[in-house]
Design a protein around this motif. Structure first.
Motif, mmCIF file in Angstrom:
data_model
loop_
_atom_site.group_PDB
_atom_site.id
_atom_site.type_symbol
_atom_site.label_atom_id
_atom_site.label_comp_id
_atom_site.label_asym_id
_atom_site.label_seq_id
_atom_site.Cartn_x
_atom_site.Cartn_y
_atom_site.Cartn_z
ATOM 1 N N VAL A 51 -23.569 106.962 -66.021
ATOM 2 C CA VAL A 51 -22.134 107.119 -66.289
ATOM 3 C C VAL A 51 -21.887 106.618 -67.700
ATOM 4 C CG1 VAL A 51 -19.820 106.406 -65.619
ATOM 5 C CG2 VAL A 51 -21.549 106.827 -63.862
ATOM 6 N N TRP A 52 -21.275 107.455 -68.521
ATOM 7 C CA TRP A 52 -21.059 107.135 -69.933
ATOM 8 C C TRP A 52 -19.605 106.780 -70.178
ATOM 9 C CZ3 TRP A 52 -25.152 106.625 -73.020
ATOM 10 C CH2 TRP A 52 -26.350 107.200 -72.605
ATOM 11 N N ASP A 53 -19.385 105.680 -70.883
ATOM 12 C CA ASP A 53 -18.049 105.271 -71.322
ATOM 13 C C ASP A 53 -17.965 105.457 -72.821
ATOM 14 O OD1 ASP A 53 -17.085 104.373 -68.785
ATOM 15 O OD2 ASP A 53 -18.318 102.570 -69.024
ATOM 16 N N GLU A 54 -16.906 106.117 -73.290
ATOM 17 C CA GLU A 54 -16.714 106.287 -74.725
ATOM 18 C C GLU A 54 -15.948 105.076 -75.244
ATOM 19 O OE1 GLU A 54 -15.589 109.793 -77.895
ATOM 20 O OE2 GLU A 54 -14.806 109.933 -75.870
ATOM 21 N N TYR A 55 -16.608 104.246 -76.037
ATOM 22 C CA TYR A 55 -15.993 103.012 -76.515
ATOM 23 C C TYR A 55 -15.373 103.157 -77.898
ATOM 24 C CZ TYR A 55 -20.438 102.189 -78.986
ATOM 25 O OH TYR A 55 -21.544 102.294 -79.781
ATOM 26 N N ALA A 56 -15.685 104.237 -78.576
ATOM 27 C CA ALA A 56 -15.084 104.595 -79.866
ATOM 28 C C ALA A 56 -15.308 106.097 -80.014
ATOM 29 C CB ALA A 56 -15.737 103.822 -81.012
ATOM 30 N N PRO A 57 -14.575 106.774 -80.894
ATOM 31 C CA PRO A 57 -14.774 108.225 -81.032
ATOM 32 C C PRO A 57 -16.237 108.575 -81.340
ATOM 33 C CG PRO A 57 -12.795 107.540 -82.190
ATOM 34 C CD PRO A 57 -13.486 106.280 -81.741
ATOM 35 N N GLY A 58 -16.856 109.361 -80.449
ATOM 36 C CA GLY A 58 -18.237 109.790 -80.628
ATOM 37 C C GLY A 58 -19.282 108.751 -80.295
ATOM 38 N N CYS A 59 -18.862 107.602 -79.751
ATOM 39 C CA CYS A 59 -19.786 106.511 -79.405
ATOM 40 C C CYS A 59 -19.729 106.269 -77.899
ATOM 41 C CB CYS A 59 -19.408 105.236 -80.154
ATOM 42 S SG CYS A 59 -19.436 105.420 -81.942
ATOM 43 N N PHE A 60 -20.879 106.261 -77.261
ATOM 44 C CA PHE A 60 -20.941 106.157 -75.803
ATOM 45 C C PHE A 60 -21.872 105.037 -75.376
ATOM 46 C CE2 PHE A 60 -20.079 110.459 -77.113
ATOM 47 C CZ PHE A 60 -18.985 110.806 -76.339
ATOM 48 N N PHE A 61 -21.551 104.462 -74.221
ATOM 49 C CA PHE A 61 -22.314 103.356 -73.668
ATOM 50 C C PHE A 61 -22.617 103.674 -72.213
ATOM 51 C CE2 PHE A 61 -22.640 99.042 -71.849
ATOM 52 C CZ PHE A 61 -23.596 98.514 -72.694
ATOM 53 N N GLY A 62 -23.891 103.585 -71.809
ATOM 54 C CA GLY A 62 -24.295 103.825 -70.433
ATOM 55 C C GLY A 62 -25.029 102.624 -69.873
ATOM 56 N N LYS A 63 -24.540 102.085 -68.762
ATOM 57 C CA LYS A 63 -25.190 100.947 -68.109
ATOM 58 C C LYS A 63 -26.069 101.468 -66.982
ATOM 59 C CE LYS A 63 -22.438 96.998 -68.778
ATOM 60 N NZ LYS A 63 -22.566 95.736 -68.196
ATOM 61 N N SER A 64 -27.206 100.798 -66.796
ATOM 62 C CA SER A 64 -28.094 101.161 -65.693
ATOM 63 C C SER A 64 -28.726 99.906 -65.125
ATOM 64 C CB SER A 64 -29.184 102.126 -66.171
ATOM 65 O OG SER A 64 -30.199 101.425 -66.861
ATOM 66 N N PRO A 98 -24.701 114.461 -79.304
ATOM 67 C CA PRO A 98 -24.569 113.421 -78.284
ATOM 68 C C PRO A 98 -25.115 113.871 -76.927
ATOM 69 C CG PRO A 98 -22.529 113.619 -79.523
ATOM 70 C CD PRO A 98 -23.421 114.762 -79.937
ATOM 71 N N GLU A 99 -24.948 115.149 -76.603
ATOM 72 C CA GLU A 99 -25.431 115.672 -75.322
ATOM 73 C C GLU A 99 -26.953 115.575 -75.237
ATOM 74 O OE1 GLU A 99 -23.271 117.364 -77.348
ATOM 75 O OE2 GLU A 99 -21.493 116.856 -76.167
ATOM 76 N N ALA A 100 -27.636 115.894 -76.340
ATOM 77 C CA ALA A 100 -29.103 115.802 -76.353
ATOM 78 C C ALA A 100 -29.552 114.349 -76.226
ATOM 79 C CB ALA A 100 -29.662 116.419 -77.637
ATOM 80 N N ALA A 101 -28.846 113.433 -76.876
ATOM 81 C CA ALA A 101 -29.185 112.008 -76.777
ATOM 82 C C ALA A 101 -28.952 111.497 -75.357
ATOM 83 C CB ALA A 101 -28.358 111.204 -77.783
ATOM 84 N N LYS A 102 -27.860 111.911 -74.739
ATOM 85 C CA LYS A 102 -27.576 111.497 -73.360
ATOM 86 C C LYS A 102 -28.619 112.061 -72.399
ATOM 87 C CE LYS A 102 -22.560 111.210 -73.873
ATOM 88 N NZ LYS A 102 -21.296 111.790 -73.388
ATOM 89 N N ALA A 103 -29.047 113.295 -72.621
ATOM 90 C CA ALA A 103 -30.088 113.893 -71.769
ATOM 91 C C ALA A 103 -31.394 113.119 -71.896
ATOM 92 C CB ALA A 103 -30.288 115.366 -72.135
ATOM 93 N N ALA A 104 -31.736 112.696 -73.101
ATOM 94 C CA ALA A 104 -32.959 111.903 -73.297
ATOM 95 C C ALA A 104 -32.827 110.540 -72.615
ATOM 96 C CB ALA A 104 -33.223 111.722 -74.783
ATOM 97 N N ALA A 105 -31.644 109.946 -72.687
ATOM 98 C CA ALA A 105 -31.422 108.669 -72.003
ATOM 99 C C ALA A 105 -31.566 108.841 -70.494
ATOM 100 C CB ALA A 105 -30.040 108.115 -72.346
ATOM 101 N N GLN A 106 -31.014 109.934 -69.955
ATOM 102 C CA GLN A 106 -31.121 110.196 -68.520
ATOM 103 C C GLN A 106 -32.582 110.373 -68.115
ATOM 104 O OE1 GLN A 106 -28.571 110.196 -66.243
ATOM 105 N NE2 GLN A 106 -30.066 110.491 -64.612
ATOM 106 N N ALA A 107 -33.341 111.104 -68.920
ATOM 107 C CA ALA A 107 -34.766 111.313 -68.623
ATOM 108 C C ALA A 107 -35.524 109.991 -68.666
ATOM 109 C CB ALA A 107 -35.370 112.310 -69.609
ATOM 110 N N ASP A 108 -35.208 109.141 -69.631
ATOM 111 C CA ASP A 108 -35.855 107.832 -69.724
ATOM 112 C C ASP A 108 -35.503 106.979 -68.507
ATOM 113 O OD1 ASP A 108 -37.266 105.674 -71.391
ATOM 114 O OD2 ASP A 108 -35.322 104.736 -70.955
ATOM 115 N N TYR A 109 -34.234 106.962 -68.148
ATOM 116 C CA TYR A 109 -33.763 106.205 -66.985
ATOM 117 C C TYR A 109 -34.470 106.689 -65.710
ATOM 118 C CZ TYR A 109 -30.416 104.843 -63.320
ATOM 119 O OH TYR A 109 -29.809 104.359 -62.183
ATOM 120 N N GLU A 110 -34.511 108.006 -65.516
ATOM 121 C CA GLU A 110 -35.170 108.559 -64.326
ATOM 122 C C GLU A 110 -36.650 108.205 -64.298
ATOM 123 O OE1 GLU A 110 -34.347 112.733 -64.009
ATOM 124 O OE2 GLU A 110 -32.201 112.395 -63.799
#
Length: 123
Positions: A51-64, A98-110
């Motif tokens: 789950v991604w939270d946008e903490y500033a324009p174009g900046c996202f934070f995902g906790k796991s 950002p979508e590609a970076a989030k997809a890579a983060a999801q793959a790393d997390y999984e």
């Protein structure tokens, strides 16, 4: 639905800038990260999406459970115009969106979650 031709695992090279320079071929060791398909989980369960939270324009934070990921525009001249992913270990990777970076983060997390699971036969 899973295509039978899909690979069980993929390996991504940590330094994507070399892909742009055409230096990918022949790289088989060192600097690679292995990702396993989530649908091959031994228990049949799926890893939930970050789950991604946008903490500033174009900046996202995902906790796991494994740690935190952040996605933001790069502030380095060498990576100008790219999006930086900071993984749970503080390593940086760079992406076109950002979508590609989030997809890579999801793959790393999984891959981290799946690596901790046992098929029941592992002991």
């Amino acid at each position: 639905m899973t295509d039978a031709k899909m690979p069980e695992r993929i390996w991504a090279w940590e330094w994507p800038q070399y892909l742009q320079l055409g230096q990918w071929s022949g790289r088989q060791s060192g600097g690679t990260v292995e990702y396993r398909r989530a649908d091959l989980c031994a228990s049949g369960q799926q890893v939930r999406a970050l789950v991604w939270d946008e903490y500033a324009p174009g900046c996202f934070f995902g906790k796991s459970e494994c740690g935190d990921y952040s996605v933001a525009p790069s502030d380095l001249a060498f990576h100008e115009g790219e999006i930086r992913l900071s993984d749970v270990e503080g390593n940086f990777s760079y992406f076109a969106s950002p979508e590609a970076a989030k997809a890579a983060a999801q793959a790393d997390y999984e891959s981290r979650i799946l690596a901790a699971l046992s098929s029941g036969e592992d002991g």
